[in-house]
Motif scaffolding. Sequence first.
Motif, mmCIF file in Angstrom:
data_model
loop_
_atom_site.group_PDB
_atom_site.id
_atom_site.type_symbol
_atom_site.label_atom_id
_atom_site.label_comp_id
_atom_site.label_asym_id
_atom_site.label_seq_id
_atom_site.Cartn_x
_atom_site.Cartn_y
_atom_site.Cartn_z
ATOM 1 N N ASP A 168 82.700 44.953 40.286
ATOM 2 C CA ASP A 168 81.511 44.609 40.313
ATOM 3 C C ASP A 168 81.530 42.905 40.031
ATOM 4 O OD1 ASP A 168 80.182 46.705 40.698
ATOM 5 O OD2 ASP A 168 80.118 47.410 38.714
ATOM 6 N N ASP A 170 80.863 51.485 39.226
ATOM 7 C CA ASP A 170 80.256 52.527 39.355
ATOM 8 C C ASP A 170 80.671 53.103 40.412
ATOM 9 O OD1 ASP A 170 78.544 50.991 37.260
ATOM 10 O OD2 ASP A 170 77.484 49.972 38.796
ATOM 11 N N TYR A 189 76.349 58.247 41.721
ATOM 12 C CA TYR A 189 77.358 57.415 41.337
ATOM 13 C C TYR A 189 77.290 57.428 39.589
ATOM 14 C CZ TYR A 189 73.777 53.728 40.326
ATOM 15 O OH TYR A 189 72.551 53.263 39.966
ATOM 16 N N ASN A 246 78.001 55.330 36.354
ATOM 17 C CA ASN A 246 78.215 53.749 35.907
ATOM 18 C C ASN A 246 79.353 53.526 35.038
ATOM 19 O OD1 ASN A 246 75.569 52.966 36.836
ATOM 20 N ND2 ASN A 246 74.659 54.083 34.888
ATOM 21 N N ASP A 247 79.805 52.275 35.326
ATOM 22 C CA ASP A 247 81.030 51.819 34.570
ATOM 23 C C ASP A 247 82.296 52.729 34.165
ATOM 24 O OD1 ASP A 247 79.444 49.361 34.187
ATOM 25 O OD2 ASP A 247 78.250 50.130 32.688
ATOM 26 N N ASP A 271 82.582 51.826 45.156
ATOM 27 C CA ASP A 271 81.839 51.168 44.018
ATOM 28 C C ASP A 271 80.459 50.938 44.527
ATOM 29 O OD1 ASP A 271 81.285 49.659 41.770
ATOM 30 O OD2 ASP A 271 81.883 47.896 42.653
ATOM 31 N N TYR A 272 79.516 51.513 43.744
ATOM 32 C CA TYR A 272 78.161 51.437 44.100
ATOM 33 C C TYR A 272 77.584 49.758 43.527
ATOM 34 C CZ TYR A 272 73.153 51.567 43.922
ATOM 35 O OH TYR A 272 71.710 51.522 44.051
ATOM 36 N N ASP A 273 77.152 49.250 44.507
ATOM 37 C CA ASP A 273 76.469 47.715 43.932
ATOM 38 C C ASP A 273 74.958 47.790 44.863
ATOM 39 O OD1 ASP A 273 78.768 46.692 43.067
ATOM 40 O OD2 ASP A 273 79.537 46.370 44.923
ATOM 41 N N SER A 274 74.177 47.864 43.841
ATOM 42 C CA SER A 274 72.794 47.722 44.060
ATOM 43 C C SER A 274 72.325 46.380 44.711
ATOM 44 C CB SER A 274 71.789 48.069 42.604
ATOM 45 O OG SER A 274 72.079 47.000 41.796
#
Length: 184
Positions: A72, A80, A102, A104-105, A137-140
């Motif tokens: 991130d 995530d 997903y 988180n962390d 890795d989910y990135d909003s």
Amino acid sequence: MKTNFLKSVLLLIISLTLFSCSSDSDETSAPAPCPQGYTGANCSTQITPSKIIISKIRVNVFPNLNGTNTWDSVINVAPDIFVRLGIGDGSNSTITLYTSNYINDALSNGSNYFDFIPTTPIELLFPTQQHVLILGDYDSASSNDLMGGLIFNPYNSNNGFPTTITISNSSIPLKFELTVSYVW
């Protein structure tokens, strides 16, 4: 007369004994049925399943860093993670079968794990075809990052029918465990 009666009874007993013995020896006993998934004269031939059902995907090991950077953009924030499963090799022609929510962390320390349990079990209708399992890795705020992916064949004709299929590559490092059942 008593002698004739005893002879008759004795002949009857001998006849019944012979009949019952010969009757048993004439019958052929049916072979015991094979366990589910096997066939053949000695039940040693595996039957290819018509589908494999995945009820859980466990992520055991994954890279905590993207090279030397965090996944991130915010410093000291763990990725995530999410999983994606498809038919194919991960290229644009791959057909996505499942994408998880997903977590988180998430940080991998080698002894912890992260479970993804689909709302509806995933049905692999082509168990002999190549599949791909991807960790992301989910990135909003930006596009998701590919953390790693592994290509595998869900069915192997000589390993029995394990309830857990392990897919791993230590050079990435990446390790998944699939909890499965089979339908014939």
